[in-house]
Structure formats: C-alpha cells, structure tokens
Design a protein around this motif. Structure first.
Motif, PDB file in Angstrom:
ATOM      1  N   THR A  25      -1.402  -8.183   3.738  1.00  0.00           N
ATOM      2  CA  THR A  25      -1.560  -6.941   4.489  1.00  0.00           C
ATOM      3  C   THR A  25      -0.400  -6.696   5.437  1.00  0.00           C
ATOM      4  OG1 THR A  25      -3.926  -7.396   4.433  1.00  0.00           O
ATOM      5  CG2 THR A  25      -3.198  -5.635   5.881  1.00  0.00           C
TER       6      THR A  25
ATOM      7  N   SER B 296      -1.768 -10.383  11.802  1.00  0.00           N
ATOM      8  CA  SER B 296      -2.664 -10.947  10.800  1.00  0.00           C
ATOM      9  C   SER B 296      -3.769 -11.768  11.447  1.00  0.00           C
ATOM     10  CB  SER B 296      -1.864 -11.824   9.828  1.00  0.00           C
ATOM     11  OG  SER B 296      -2.712 -12.469   8.900  1.00  0.00           O
TER      12      SER B 296
ATOM     13  N   THR C 172       0.685  -0.973   9.632  1.00  0.00           N
ATOM     14  CA  THR C 172       1.304  -1.915   8.688  1.00  0.00           C
ATOM     15  C   THR C 172       2.124  -1.237   7.604  1.00  0.00           C
ATOM     16  OG1 THR C 172      -0.559  -1.995   7.114  1.00  0.00           O
ATOM     17  CG2 THR C 172      -0.661  -3.479   9.030  1.00  0.00           C
TER      18      THR C 172
ATOM     19  N   SER D  11      -2.061  -4.657   0.429  1.00  0.00           N
ATOM     20  CA  SER D  11      -3.346  -3.978   0.623  1.00  0.00           C
ATOM     21  C   SER D  11      -4.165  -4.641   1.711  1.00  0.00           C
ATOM     22  CB  SER D  11      -4.154  -4.001  -0.687  1.00  0.00           C
ATOM     23  OG  SER D  11      -3.415  -3.449  -1.739  1.00  0.00           O
TER      24      SER D  11
ATOM     25  N   SER E  57      -3.350 -10.908  -1.871  1.00  0.00           N
ATOM     26  CA  SER E  57      -3.293  -9.793  -0.934  1.00  0.00           C
ATOM     27  C   SER E  57      -2.521 -10.176   0.319  1.00  0.00           C
ATOM     28  CB  SER E  57      -4.717  -9.372  -0.561  1.00  0.00           C
ATOM     29  OG  SER E  57      -4.705  -8.390   0.450  1.00  0.00           O
TER      30      SER E  57
ATOM     31  N   CYS F 204     -11.857 -10.343   7.664  1.00  0.00           N
ATOM     32  CA  CYS F 204     -10.939  -9.201   7.703  1.00  0.00           C
ATOM     33  C   CYS F 204     -11.714  -7.973   8.200  1.00  0.00           C
ATOM     34  CB  CYS F 204     -10.362  -8.943   6.325  1.00  0.00           C
ATOM     35  SG  CYS F 204      -9.541 -10.394   5.610  1.00  0.00           S
TER      36      CYS F 204
END
Length: 358
Positions: free
Chosen positions: A194, A201, A240, A233, A192, A81
């Motif tokens: 995002t 992603s 986003t 998060s 999580s 990430c």
C-alpha cells in the motif's frame, strides 16, 4: 470526528473504535468523566474461535473479478488494515467490523476436508481458486493452525490451480508446495504493498509485515520460480497515490512479473472507521482525501456498482490509471498473467469402505 471512548486500549490495532454492526438494535457509548483512563485500560487481546463449515468454496459472478470462486480459511484478520473492505463481513457474525474484526478471529480447521469433498463431486468443474481475496490466509494465527498449508496440500494433490493474495510472510513457509505447483502452471501469488513509508504502514496496517519485508517476500517467491504480482492496493488519494510509480518500480526490482492497482474502497462500516482513523492519524488530510474519493463516486463515499467500485470514475481516477499504464510500459510489467492450467486436474479419491478393483 471524535472517536468513542474505549473499554480497552487498542494498542497496535488499525480501527480506532469498535462500533456495533449494522444488524445490532442497540448501541452503547461511553461518557467521559474527566480522567485520562488510557493507562488504566486493559490491552485488547486477540481471541480465536472455531467454526465447522459445511461448505467452503464461494462462487461469484462479478465482472470486476478475474476469478469466479474463492475460499477463506479464516474470518477476520489480525493484520488490522483499517481500510480493509472485508470488515463489514464480520457483522454477519454479530461482531463489530471495527476492533472485533481484527481481534475476534474465526479459524476453520475442517476447511481442508470440506475442500477435498467439494473437489471430489462429480459436478465440479475446475477453475482457479482465489485465496486471500477477503481475509489474509497467512495472517499470524496461521502459524498455529496451519489451515492454509493443509488446503494447499489438497489442491496440489489434485493438480488444482490457485491464486493467492497476501501480505503475510508465512507464505514463505509454503514455497516448497507453491514452487512445485508453479512449475506445472498451477500457482501464482499477489503481494499487496500500500505504501513504502514504514511509519504510515505501521499506523494504517499495524500488524502486517512492513513494506521492505513484503518486497523481500516477492524476491524469495520469484527466485523459487513462482509468478508474483505487485499489487499497489489500495491507492489512497492525497495520501499514498503519489507512491504508485515507486511501488511498481520496487516490485519490479524484487522480481514481480505483473502489476495491478485498486482505489481505496469504503463500503458500509468501512467509511466511518476510515474517517475516524484519518481524524486521529492524519487530520490535516481528512478533507482532501474524502473530497477526492467522493468526486470519484458521484458525491458518495463509495459506489458499489460493477465497473465503478474498484477504481472510481472521473478525471482523478483516469489520471491514476494513465500513470499506471505509463509505469507498466516503462518497467516492462504486464497487467494480465498467462492463464493457469486446468487440464491437469484430477478429483481426489473419495473415501470408500470397498477397495478399488483397479
């Protein structure tokens, strides 16, 4: 911002470059010779080394965190990430917070034994242990090493509460342990998410499970009776954050009981890495994203002060928080979970050459 040339082809990786850490006295830069070398570059492979820790439980006093202790079975994270706030920790190992963080990983196979010894100390007072708050305990290398499962076995045997944060589908392997612990009020999990956009992603968190698969994880954990939190998060302004309500709704439909959100954090080396990524993948959004982040942090890329670092301040941060509160009320989600039990804790038996008389 043009990223430096690479000596390897970073296929399916989050960071664009491998800039040296802040502790290194020398930096190196490749110079272009006019040829397109991408096809000639070797693919960057994942390497795993072993660390023998002398201690495992890390304590903190941050008022921003709902826990005061955590453990990390691994250093670095193959999920890659690009926004990960833990990247700067790789600099302490003499490695880059860039591509090194997601390709040069450290496994800690003695972690379960060290954890058992620390829990057995007479001075130890039980409180929930957080796992996954720095690097993901269910990243792909867990399949081979099994360190996280072994740590869970130690915690279950001691009736010790645990809170886990992950994106990794390998957590489904441990539903048997987590379900038993959850029935005793000893376990909860945060997943999580995002973005719900699989393309975004894939570029932003290239080796993490796709968003739909993570929602399936929530459903399977919830069906097993394990309390699950949907974690929107980090929220990235102008990229986003328009999805906040949709993420919370999807989490609720999958079975999440509680929810939370955190704004994108860019400590130390994460900021230039993030801006390099934006320049490559979303160049039309770079100015807007960074402008809104700086507005929330007093003109800086990041404000590390307690009470500010997680969500920022100002009108934009307040707007996102207001939207979050409205969504919680509409969906019937809670922001805080019931406390886990500590009264069931029993220290692990210490090894002794003398047999117990009782």
């Amino acid at each position: 911002m043009k990223p430096d040339l690479q000596s390897h082809r970073p296929k399916a990786r989050g960071a664009v470059t491998n800039a040296v850490s802040r502790y290194e006295p020398v930096t190196r830069h490749a110079e272009a010779d006019g040829w397109d070398r991408d096809d000639d570059l070797p693919t960057l492979r994942t390497e795993v080394s072993v660390e023998r820790p002398r201690s495992l439980i890390t304590y903190n006093r941050s008022p921003d965190l709902p826990f005061d202790r955590s453990i990390n079975p691994y250093r670095g994270c193959e999920h890659g990430c690009v926004y990960c706030f833990a990247r700067p920790s790789h600099a302490y190992l003499g490695l880059s917070p860039g591509l090194d963080f997601e390709t040069k990983l450290v496994a800690r196979p003695d972690a379960p034994d060290v954890l058992r010894a620390e829990l057995a100390r007479k001075s130890y007072k039980p409180a929930p242990i957080a796992i996954g708050t720095n690097t993901d305990p269910y990243q792909p290398i867990e399949r081979d090493h099994g360190i996280m499962r072994a740590c869970l076995e130690v915690l279950e045997a001691c009736n010790h509460p645990v809170a886990i944060v992950t994106k990794g589908t390998l957590i489904e392997r441990d539903i048997d342990i987590l379900a038993r612990m959850a029935r005793r009020g000893l376990a909860r999990v945060g997943i999580s998410v995002t973005t719900l956009d699989p393309d975004l992603s894939r570029r932003m968190e290239p080796r993490a499970p796709n968003p739909k698969r993570r929602l399936t994880m929530i459903r399977r954990l919830a069906e097993a009776g394990i309390p699950v939190r949907i974690m929107a998060s980090p929220m990235v302004p102008a990229l986003t954050d328009p999805e906040l309500e949709a993420i919370l709704d999807a989490g609720k439909q999958a079975g999440a009981r509680t929810a939370s959100w955190i704004m994108l954090r860019l400590p130390r080396e994460v900021s230039p890495l993030w801006q390099e990524w934006l320049a490559v993948h979303n160049p039309d959004r770079t100015g807007r994203v960074m402008s809104k982040l700086r507005d929330m942090h007093g003109g800086r890329d990041y404000d590390a002060r307690w009470g500010h670092r997680m969500r920022g301040t100002g009108a934009y941060a307040e707007l996102v928080q207001h939207r979050f509160k409205i969504a919680l009320k509409r969906l019937g989600l809670r922001e805080t979970a019931p406390p886990m039990r500590t009264d069931l804790f029993r220290p692990p038996a210490q090894d002794s050459a003398q047999l117990s008389l009782f």
